[in-house]
Structure formats: structure tokens, C-alpha cells
Design a protein around this motif. Structure first.
Motif, PDB file in Angstrom:
ATOM      1  N   ASN A   1       0.009   4.994  13.273  1.00  0.00           N
ATOM      2  CA  ASN A   1      -0.860   3.820  13.258  1.00  0.00           C
ATOM      3  C   ASN A   1      -1.112   3.275  11.856  1.00  0.00           C
ATOM      4  N   GLY A   2      -0.371   3.763  10.876  1.00  0.00           N
ATOM      5  CA  GLY A   2      -0.422   3.207   9.532  1.00  0.00           C
ATOM      6  C   GLY A   2      -1.594   3.637   8.668  1.00  0.00           C
ATOM      7  N   ILE A   3      -2.347   4.620   9.118  1.00  0.00           N
ATOM      8  CA  ILE A   3      -3.489   5.097   8.336  1.00  0.00           C
ATOM      9  C   ILE A   3      -3.025   6.115   7.294  1.00  0.00           C
ATOM     10  N   LEU A   4      -2.046   6.915   7.665  1.00  0.00           N
ATOM     11  CA  LEU A   4      -1.459   7.904   6.763  1.00  0.00           C
ATOM     12  C   LEU A   4       0.020   7.606   6.556  1.00  0.00           C
ATOM     13  N   ILE A   5       0.553   8.159   5.485  1.00  0.00           N
ATOM     14  CA  ILE A   5       1.995   8.171   5.238  1.00  0.00           C
ATOM     15  C   ILE A   5       2.424   9.625   5.339  1.00  0.00           C
TER      16      ILE A   5
END
Length: 134
Positions: free
Chosen positions: A50-54
Motif C-alpha cells: 500500500n506504499g507506506i513502506l519500501i
């Protein structure tokens, strides 16, 4: 239920990941938080999807924040961790969940829906920075 362990672990993990400058691996985080490595891995993968972490692979791999603390809303963390929108009751976002004719005659649904909307608005405006600053 509004929040489950997945949301709790997501918030705790994000706080730990954000305090260091380097990616943190699942093993280290699970030991620091004293929680199941396999469950935490699923939560972190959902946050990455969901693009919160890499997510970084390899020996020095792990997870790093993809956004600053003040750019991460609590509602987006909950949605990512839970895999669905948070709801006070199953029917609070929409009367479609009510069985049969009860949808049209439920006297408490308008209250539940207003409560849900207030909670959603609160969580949309609350950031990870807000939580960690208190």
C-alpha cells in the motif's frame, strides 16, 4: 471491531522503523516487539503493498518508511493492515449489510453511520507524527 492486532502491530512497527535511518528486518522487529514473526511479516508486506513502506531484499534488507511520519494517516495504516476500511459495526458504513427489510427500518443506523463518519474523519486527519509526538 475497529482495530485488531494487525493495526496495533502496524503502528508499533512503523514507529520503530521510522526512528532508525536504516531498513529494519522482520526478525529484529518481531524480537523488539515480542510478536509472531510470520504474522508481522504479513502486516509489513501489506504496508509495503500500500506504499507506506519500501521493502528491500537481501542480507541488509528489511523495511523502511516510504513517507514521512506526518504524511502517513492512521486510516491508511489501518486500511493497509486490516485489508479493509475500519468500521465500528459491520453496518455502520452502509445499510447494505442489514438483512432483509431491516435496512429500511433500522432506527439506530443513522446514528451508527454518523459515528462512523466522525471516526473516519478523525483517523484521516490523524497522522503517525501526531501519535508519536504525544
Amino acid at each position: 471491531m475497529l482495530l485488531t492486532r494487525a493495526s496495533e502491530y502496524a503502528l508499533l512497527s512503523l514507529a520503530l522503523i521510522g526512528e532508525g535511518g536504516e531498513p529494519k528486518d522482520v526478525e529484529t522487529l518481531s524480537k523488539q516487539l515480542d510478536i509472531s514473526k510470520s504474522f508481522l511479516a504479513k502486516v509489513l508486506q501489506n504496508l509495503a503493498k500500500n506504499g507506506i513502506l519500501i521493502s528491500y531484499k537481501g542480507a541488509k534488507g528489511g523495511f523502511a518508511l516510504n513517507k514521512r511520519f506526518d504524511e502517513i494517516s492512521i486510516i491508511e495504516v489501518i486500511k493497509a493492515a486490516e485489508g479493509k476500511n475500519p468500521s465500528v459495526f459491520d453496518c455502520s458504513p452502509s445499510q447494505e449489510c442489514c438483512p432483509g427489510d431491516r435496512a429500511n427500518s433500522c432506527v439506530i443506523w443513522p446514528f451508527l453511520n454518523r459515528l462512523q463518519n466522525k471516526i473516519d474523519g478523525f483517523l484521516e486527519n490523524l497522522t503517525l507524527k501526531d501519535i508519536l509526538d504525544n
